[in-house]
Write a protein that holds these residues in place. Structure first.
Motif, short mmCIF file in Angstrom:
data_model
loop_
_atom_site.label_atom_id
_atom_site.label_comp_id
_atom_site.label_asym_id
_atom_site.label_seq_id
_atom_site.Cartn_x
_atom_site.Cartn_y
_atom_site.Cartn_z
N UNK A 1 5.74 8.43 -1.56
CA UNK A 1 6.11 8.91 -0.20
C UNK A 1 5.13 8.39 0.72
N UNK A 2 3.70 8.46 0.62
CA UNK A 2 2.80 8.05 1.73
C UNK A 2 2.56 6.71 2.06
N UNK A 3 2.77 5.93 0.61
CA UNK A 3 2.90 4.52 0.92
C UNK A 3 3.96 3.95 1.72
N UNK A 4 5.20 4.68 1.47
CA UNK A 4 6.47 4.31 2.21
C UNK A 4 6.08 4.55 3.90
N UNK B 1 9.75 10.43 4.85
CA UNK B 1 9.18 9.93 3.22
C UNK B 1 9.33 11.10 2.38
N UNK B 2 8.87 12.31 2.91
CA UNK B 2 8.76 13.67 2.39
C UNK B 2 10.08 14.34 1.97
N UNK C 1 -5.56 10.09 0.73
CA UNK C 1 -6.52 10.55 0.06
C UNK C 1 -6.25 11.45 -0.74
N UNK C 2 -5.12 12.35 -0.25
CA UNK C 2 -4.81 13.61 -0.97
C UNK C 2 -3.74 13.73 -2.02
N UNK C 3 -2.98 12.34 -1.84
CA UNK C 3 -1.80 12.06 -2.85
C UNK C 3 -2.32 12.03 -4.27
N UNK C 4 -1.61 12.89 -5.15
CA UNK C 4 -2.21 12.92 -6.55
C UNK C 4 -0.99 12.33 -7.37
#
Length: 394
Positions: A126-129, A266-267, A116-119
């Motif tokens: 990174x989140x998708x991975x 991922x990050x 939700x927060x990824x802009x």
């Protein structure tokens, strides 16, 4: 005119007392889990706590407690149960089969909030991975579950629009995302190498301790700041000048207990900012009853990402919200965090850390000049060592 009412998703929270965490710690982590669920847009209506030597391999909390949870959610029409630890694929399948409702664990909830927060494109990649890596061993459970539960908290999965059951496709997606992140890493390295020769300072700390608010004060910028967990995901770098001394200040994603390993991996490009920083400003919410545990979580995470040897300045924020209860004179028991005044706590922590600790309120702008003076001196000392040819300028 028909008025459309938004129905808030409700859930019960489930925690476990074991030899590794006592009842007080469980309540503290459940407070955090409730805040996570609220950040995701839901409301927690009840908590269930089970005491076991170790998690039940089949249902995490045991069949008796699961029956108790089922009875409550059936009567109260609650559609979601959230567990405060990561559940194995078999535990998820067994629990869902018994409860016949949506079951989330702490990892799923954190991933949902990150989604939700990824802009930026970087954060979304990174989140998708991390989502796909979490999803892969749970494919058989997730796809049948999504047929019954579409949307809502914890369901912001990358496969929601087009249900894929082929593990090879998911592995291919993971491989592509990793390659994409490698390209992002190269771009980040180029960006960092192209920056001016300035000292790099990075804000670190537990989530929701006020890093972004402090960033805005120091850099006179407008980094998004909100009283919610993980308000900041994307790394922000600003040039800051105190008196005549410029340096680069970086705001990074906050840490949290039981941070999913996949997210840390991922990050990597984001956390590289910490690894390459000359100074870490460790921001702490001193008003939080468990702030010492939060400090330990941050230090442990720094150690895991090979950044534990960096110079650190402790910045205790939110002194305006600090409270204590004065002990009765007849009470001879040892003083606890709740019985210590702020001045006593200051003396304790100044003695604990190698460099002077700073005590401020970013929102109330308390003691900011003392903090800026200390920061100026520290950055100046680093600068004249790293860039001796420039030492006469400052």
């Amino acid at each position: 005119m028909i008025e459309i009412t938004h129905i808030t998703e409700t859930a019960v929270l489930v925690g476990l007392i074991t030899f590794r965490q006592d009842e007080a710690r469980v309540h503290e982590t459940l407070d955090e889990l409730e805040f996570l669920f609220e950040t995701a847009g839901g409301t927690a209506v009840k908590r269930f706590i089970q005491k076991l030597e170790k998690p039940d391999t089949r249902t995490f909390v045991g069949s008796g407690k699961l029956d108790e949870i089922k009875a409550f959610i059936t009567v109260e029409n609650v559609g979601t149960v959230v567990f405060d630890d990561e559940l194995s694929p078999s535990q998820l399948r067994n629990i869902e089969k018994e409860l016949q409702c949506k079951v989330l664990d702490r990892t799923t909830l954190i991933l949902d909030i990150f989604a939700r927060r990824a802009r930026t494109a970087t954060a979304r990649t990174q989140v998708e991975l991390a989502q796909y890596q979490y999803l892969l061993p749970r494919l058989s459970r997730m796809w049948t579950h999504l047929e019954k539960q579409r949307g809502g908290i914890g369901m912001r999965g990358p496969g929601e629009k087009e249900i894929e059951t082929d593990r090879r496709i998911i592995r291919d997606k993971i491989a592509l995302l990793k390659e994409k992140l490698k390209d992002i890493d190269k771009q980040k390295i180029t960006q960092r190498s192209g920056r001016e020769r300035l000292v790099r300072v990075a804000l670190i700390g537990y989530t929701n301790v006020g890093k972004s608010t402090l960033m805005n004060l120091l850099s006179k910028s407008d980094v998004f700041a909100e009283n919610k967990l993980f308000a900041t995901l994307d790394t922000t770098v600003r040039k800051v000048v105190i008196d005549n001394l410029p340096f680069l200040l970086t705001d990074t994603v906050g840490f949290i207990r039981k941070l999913p390993h996949g997210l840390v991996e991922s990050f990597k490009s984001t956390l590289d900012e910490l690894r390459e920083a000359d100074l870490l400003l460790h921001v702490v919410d001193i008003s939080h009853p468990g702030f010492e545990d939060q400090i330990a979580v941050v230090n442990q995470t720094l150690s895991e990402i090979k950044a534990g040897d960096k110079p650190v300045m402790m910045v205790f924020n939110k002194v305006d919200a600090y409270t204590f209860v004065e002990k009765d004179e007849t009470d001879l028991s040892p003083a606890t965090r709740e019985n210590i005044t702020l001045d006593e706590l200051k003396r304790t922590w100044i003695a604990k850390v190698n460099s002077p600790a700073q005590f401020i309120s970013a929102t109330k702008k308390l003691h900011l000049e003392e903090f800026k003076n200390a920061l100026y001196k520290t950055v100046h000392d680093i600068h004249i060592v790293r860039y001796p040819y420039n030492r006469l300028l400052y």
